[in-house]
Structure formats: C-alpha cells, structure tokens
Write an enzyme that holds these catalytic residues in place. Structure first.
Site, short mmCIF file in Angstrom:
data_model
loop_
_atom_site.label_atom_id
_atom_site.label_comp_id
_atom_site.label_asym_id
_atom_site.label_seq_id
_atom_site.Cartn_x
_atom_site.Cartn_y
_atom_site.Cartn_z
N PHE A 1 40.62 -4.00 55.42
CA PHE A 1 40.76 -4.86 54.26
C PHE A 1 42.18 -4.67 53.77
O PHE A 1 42.66 -3.53 53.65
CB PHE A 1 39.74 -4.46 53.18
CG PHE A 1 39.77 -5.36 51.98
CD1 PHE A 1 39.16 -6.61 52.01
CD2 PHE A 1 40.44 -4.98 50.82
CE1 PHE A 1 39.20 -7.45 50.91
CE2 PHE A 1 40.49 -5.82 49.72
CZ PHE A 1 39.87 -7.06 49.76
N TYR B 1 30.74 -1.61 43.46
CA TYR B 1 30.16 -2.90 43.05
C TYR B 1 29.53 -3.66 44.20
O TYR B 1 29.08 -4.78 44.01
CB TYR B 1 31.20 -3.77 42.33
CG TYR B 1 32.56 -3.89 42.99
CD1 TYR B 1 32.75 -4.72 44.08
CD2 TYR B 1 33.64 -3.20 42.49
CE1 TYR B 1 34.00 -4.83 44.68
CE2 TYR B 1 34.89 -3.29 43.07
CZ TYR B 1 35.07 -4.11 44.15
OH TYR B 1 36.31 -4.23 44.74
N LYS B 2 29.49 -3.06 45.38
CA LYS B 2 28.83 -3.71 46.51
C LYS B 2 27.40 -3.15 46.59
O LYS B 2 26.56 -3.50 45.78
CB LYS B 2 29.63 -3.49 47.78
CG LYS B 2 31.07 -4.08 47.69
CD LYS B 2 31.83 -3.87 48.98
CE LYS B 2 33.30 -4.23 48.84
NZ LYS B 2 33.53 -5.66 48.60
N ASP C 1 37.54 5.10 53.94
CA ASP C 1 37.20 4.08 52.94
C ASP C 1 35.74 3.69 53.19
O ASP C 1 35.40 3.17 54.26
CB ASP C 1 38.12 2.88 53.10
CG ASP C 1 37.83 1.78 52.09
OD1 ASP C 1 36.67 1.65 51.66
OD2 ASP C 1 38.76 1.03 51.74
N ARG D 1 29.81 -14.64 56.39
CA ARG D 1 29.49 -13.23 56.24
C ARG D 1 28.20 -13.08 55.41
O ARG D 1 28.11 -13.62 54.31
CB ARG D 1 30.66 -12.54 55.53
CG ARG D 1 30.74 -11.06 55.75
CD ARG D 1 31.98 -10.47 55.10
NE ARG D 1 31.90 -10.54 53.65
CZ ARG D 1 32.54 -9.69 52.82
NH1 ARG D 1 33.34 -8.75 53.31
NH2 ARG D 1 32.43 -9.81 51.53
#
Lengths: 404, 404
Positions: free
Chosen positions: B136, B230-231, B205, B379
């Site tokens: 990312f 927050y995922k 990560d 996704r």
C-alpha cells in the site's frame, strides 16, 4: 454584597459575549481549566450521534465522500483560519501537536537549506535550530529529534534572547506565542521579523493563544505554525491539532511524513510520491474522523464571534482576577508570574504559591477548577466564551479562603 | 432453491460465530468492505455518548485520571495484543498507520546500527531499507522518508524476492502481512526468520491481517509491527493505529517522535527527554480520546472469540465465494488474483474484471458493497464476525447478474 461582587455583576451585564455561555455544557463549578481542556460545546453530543449512527453505522464507507470525511482536514482548517488570522487554504487539521511540530520544523530546516535542496539538509551553513528554552517540553523534545535527523544543532534560549542568537547559521526558530506556564504573551510580530531578518524560518506554536487572542498569522508573515484544538477551541480531549503553512511556502513544504493522504492522487495508488499542492500537503494518514468531526461541531460556537472582542474580554477577565486576588488574598501568600502589561499577557494567570499542589486540590473540592504545575504554580485559564466576571470574583474569593 | 443456496444455509447453521453478527449494526446490504471500514459495533454509540456527555462534559479535566484517558493507549493496546499473538505490554495505540510506520522504521534502522548508537544512523555498513514493492503506497512513501532521514538507501522488491536481496547491508525490512490489493498472505514466519538470519530488523504491517487471521507476533519473533484498527477491528473511520515493539527491543526503541507522552515523567515538565520504559515509549502527543475510546468499545466484540475460529471461518467464506463465483459467473468474465492456497490467502478476494469500476458501482446499487481498486480490481473483504455464507452466495449471484 461586596464592592467587587457588584463590579462583577456590572461587568457581566455589559459583556457582549455573555450569551455564548449557553452554547456550552457547564455546571455550578467555576471552570478555569479551559486552557487545558475546553468545556463541551452543547452541539457536540448530538453531532457525534449522527456521525456514529448514521455516517458510520448506516452509510459506512460511502461517508468518505457523502459525509465529507475525506475533505474534513482542510474544511475544518478553514474554520480555524479566521481565528488565527489566516486566509483560507493554508491550514490542515490532523495528528497531534507534537507530530505537527516535527513536520513543521523539519520542513522549515529544508526550506532554509534552499530551494530544491534534498540531500542538503542542514547545509548552506544554516545548521542551527533555535528553540524556546521555556517551551512546553514536547516542543523541545521534538525539536531535538528534528535537529538530530536534519544534521542541525539545537540551541535552546529564552524568547527574549532569541534576537541576539540569530545568525546566518540559523535555519529555523520554534517559539511559543504564549508560555504554557506563566501565561506570558511573546512578541510574535517582532520576533518573526527578527527571524526573517536573519534569513531563517519562523515556526510558532499557538496552543495557548489560538481562540483567546488575535494571532495574525498572515499579517505578520509567519512561515509555519501549529496548535492544538482542545484548549480554547474546545475540540474535546486529544482532538486533532493543526498545521499552517504560509501560501507562498506551500510549494516548498517538504514533509518528513509524506503519507498517502498528502499525495496529489491518493487513490491512484502510485508507488512514487508526488505531493499534493496547498494545505493537503500537510496531511499524513487516514484522518481520525470521530475526533475531527467533534471538533468541527465545536468550532460552530465561533460563528460571528469577533476575536478582538474575545481578546478584550480576556484581558478584562484577567485584570479583574488580579484585582480580586490583590483585594482578597493575604499579602505575600501568592505572587503573579503573569505579566501585568496587556501586551505581554495571554489568557491565563499563573500564581506562584508555596503549597500550590495542596491549594489546587482544595480549590477543586470547593468548585473552582484550575490546574497545578509543578513545583509551585496555580494556573487559571480564562476562556472568554464561557467564563464570566462573577466566576472570576468567586474564584478569587475561594482562593483567599483556601490559602488563609 | 439452488444447491449453493442450500449449502449456504447449512454452513450458516453450523457456524459457531454466527451469533456475533447481532453485535453489529447492519442492514439488508451484503457488506464486503469491512477490509476498508469495519461495520459499527452496536455498543459504540452509547459508549460515545457516555464519553462525550459524562466524561468530557461533566468530569472534564478529571477524566484524564478518573475515566482512564491517560492510560488508554496502553490499555487498548493490551486488548489488541491477543488478536495478534502478543503478550501484554508490547502494544500502544495512537497516531495513524503512516506515522507508526515512520516510528517503527526509523527505530528499526537505529536498532540495526547497534546498541547505543546515536549519530551512527545508517552506519555499521547497514544502510539499506528493504520495502515491499507492492505495498500500500503510504508504507513506500514513508519508507522513502525514513531512508532519506537516516542516510539509508531504499530498496523496493516484491516479497518473494526479499530473501535474495538481504545482506549485511540490510538494516530493516518493511513487509505487509496481507497484500492490500490481491489479498495474498505473505509468509511472516519464514520472511522474519530470513531477515533475522541476515542480522536485520523485521517490521510488519498488519493492516489487512489483524482481526482476520492469527499473526503470532511473539511466536515468530517479529521485531516491530504496525496496523490500523478500522478494518477487521471495526474501530471506526480513521481510528488510531497501533505499534508493537517486541519486549526485548523496547529499551532500544529510539523514537524519531519523542513527544511528551513518551517521557518517563510526562508531568514533570522536564526540559531533557528521558524515554519511558515499555510500550508507552511508542506514544507521542496527547491521545485522541474520542476516536480511541470508540475503538475500545468496538474491541469488546472480541471477548472470548478465538482467532483460530475466525481464521477457519474466513477461509470457508472465501472458499465458498470462489466456488459460487465459479458456478455463477460466466467463464472468463472475472479472474481471481487471490491465491487459491489457504496458506497464501488473507480474508479478501480480489477479482480482476475489465470494467471493474462500473461493475462495482452497479454491485453497490444492488446491495453488495465491496470496493474498486484501479485499474481493474473488484475487492471483496470477508469479515468473519458479521459476514455469513448466505451473504456470500448472494454476493456471487448478484455479481453474476451484473456482469452478464
């Protein structure tokens, strides 16, 4: 009723800002700690319910666009801008004050090293960072890290001595607009001019001034500034801080924290970093939306509030507090560390008191909330939006009872 | 009813985690975007009202002690710890993922440069940072800054090639546990061992793995790790990220962001920085309490949820999705980028689809929410806590309708 109580009543009656108190959730206590954590604006709880239940709970991911989450850092920055004398497009909200001090100071050193310089950090002979030796400690710690990571030397001096140490070696200068301990207001226009005359970059920390007095960032040519939003701006505990980068310098703002939010095309997912133009270049990662939108609701209390009126009331409050303290508190029991001159006074009064820790504890128990700064300081902050003159008189009266 | 619908019904009936769905606020949509923003846990709205109205509005400044605000970063870190296989006292919550990547990577380079080194960043011959070239983007941008500021060279390579480029010049390696785009799960134990064999420091990560599958930080000897909340952890939009520093390395964690919150005596207001011991050394400035306490409430859904059961369901969900897609979607219309092998699969399925942008728009309109990653990826994230097998079947069926 004492003379000072009558005077308080008159001052409150004449106070054009007195109606703003109703925009906050307050109780019978006298809250003189708004310079640490501002009181809760009444609009915040319902806004937070909407943000949590509807924006997050129902719209979910769509809120990044539909609820304006993505653009919140710049939008809320523009709400803060008039309070610190900045035209729109120069302030972005996010991260803590400490993190913003790091961004600002490293970027300042890079600016001082000259246009287009990349490897030349701390080069060009400009290899010193000057920092206020009396600063709130985090600025000093972060400045030390910024110096270490840019190859600079850190030079801590008291603000009055700053002009004397500036030279062609000075890269950046980090100063506080108002001293967190004593409440002393420093000469932002004069010191900024001196920093510029030396060819250096001026970075100001506005934590204890924004929302209490005019700052005039644009007017005085400040280069970079940072500030928190949970003191006089009432954004809530640990609400995100802000970063100001003067428009003319935005293209030279070279962030040490180039997160994806500061990319010119964040959703392009491009492996190469290309910084955004304007204020968003100061962003880093995903903004903390709950804290940020509480702040946005909190800032609505400022609609149509002239900052000059806030300053006038702030000075009247601190003047009156000093007057009441002088009248009520036994001679020699406390000593003001806050300058008497208006031009040198922020919106707080710091009283040295031998047994300050104990005294503050008893003050709080008696419904007068200030804070204690070791080793011997009673600190009282006066938030003009919700503190009145009767509060002030009562605080001084209770203080006198407690210390007698 | 089709065979796959019956199968979905059976799988749901046998799902030991199915009761957890009631702990979330959901509607009739199939929400397969929990790998971008997790759904709202039902306990959060009332908790936020308490935090705002009582803790901030009524207790105000006292809440730093009385409501446990001050210790929230470590306390909430300890709630995350079991989900990523960490013993208590090694995780601290705060700041964004990007900021934590910066802390971790700079600290890793300093560790690699040897005990007690200060000026020797990038020295000792270890002057390379290896970074996942498919990361990312923010990790890549921040790694570039970390390299620039520590005198290192950045070496982006795909994870499979990492072992081949490790050498006695490698200082630190930054890798993703799960690829944000393809959903590929990388070999954390094997790659960590390879990094250690080369004498370098491993930074992981965990954004796309924590909360979806076992990580085993302690077990596999990971040095430093960061992740967002927050995922799969459902902390809310932009909720604070976390930083893990392995216990044995905590005393050598030399932060580039030494804010006052990481001082051994934060309220001592001492001009000299002396870092705290343990996890708090990873703190920086004042924690964003509203976002942080929403996260704390959100994490309560994990009480007594074994992460192995979550992983088993996650694999069953993605297996079943691939099965339904193969059965329903016309041959050649989409192609899975996600590895078929369980050992290489995270908790998402990425489908390449020529007109992915358009397709996702119509999927969302039809009540199936995933996201689109340019240029051509659909996704779908599968959050085992609230996604069921009937959801999966419906998503594949609607996808087939949309692309046909």
């Amino acid at each position: 009723m004492s003379e000072l109580m009558s005077k308080a009543r008159e001052l409150d009656a004449a106070d054009e800002l007195s109606g703003l108190r109703a925009k906050f959730v307050l109780d019978e206590a006298v809250y003189l700690d708004g310079n640490s954590l501002g009181a809760l604006p009444a609009a915040v709880p319902d806004r937070m319910q909407d943000v949590v239940r509807r924006q997050w709970g129902s719209l979910r991911i769509r809120s990044w666009d539909e609820s304006g989450w993505w653009t919140a850092p710049e939008r809320i920055g523009d709400r803060i801008a008039p309070l610190v004398g900045a035209a729109p497009g120069q302030i972005v909200v996010g991260d803590s004050t400490s993190v913003n001090v790091f961004k600002a100071l490293v970027a300042a050193v890079r600016m001082a090293a000259g246009e287009g310089s990349v490897a030349g950090e701390g080069s060009d002979g400009r290899d010193e960072i000057v920092v206020d030796a009396t600063t709130f400690p985090t600025d000093g710690y972060i400045a030390e890290s910024a110096a270490r990571m840019t190859g600079c030397t850190l030079r801590p001096v008291v603000p009055a001595e700053v002009p004397g140490v500036l030279s062609d070696r000075t890269a950046a200068v980090l100063l506080n607009h108002v001293d967190y301990r004593t409440g002393r207001l420093h000469d932002l226009p004069g010191l900024t001019a001196a920093v510029h005359a030396a060819g250096a970059v001026a970075v100001w920390d506005l934590c204890h001034s924004a929302g209490a007095l005019p700052v005039g960032l644009d007017e005085h040519g400040v280069d970079l500034a940072v500030g928190c939003t949970y003191k006089y701006l009432n954004g809530g505990p640990g609400s995100p801080a802000y970063l100001y980068v003067r428009r003319e310098l935005q293209d030279r703002f070279d962030s040490p924290l180039p997160g994806w939010n500061s990319h010119t095309e964040p959703f392009g997912m491009r492996p190469d970093y290309e910084p955004a133009t304007g204020a968003p270049r100061g962003r880093v990662g995903t903004p903390d939306i709950l804290s940020m939108l509480a702040l946005e609701a909190a800032l609505e209390v400022w609609d149509d509030v002239p900052i000059d009126a806030v300053r006038a009331k702030s000075l009247a409050l601190t003047d009156f507090f000093l007057e009441c303290v002088a009248a009520y508190v036994p001679e020699g029991r406390v000593e003001s560390l806050t300058p008497a001159a208006h031009a040198e006074r922020g919106s707080q009064v710091a009283l040295r008191c031998e047994d300050a820790g104990d005294v503050m504890k008893r003050l709080v128990e008696s419904g007068v909330v200030g804070d204690f700064r070791r080793p011997d300081v009673l600190r009282f902050g006066f938030t003009p939006l919700y503190v009145g003159f009767a509060d002030v008189e009562r605080a001084a009266r209770v203080l006198a009872e407690v210390v007698s």
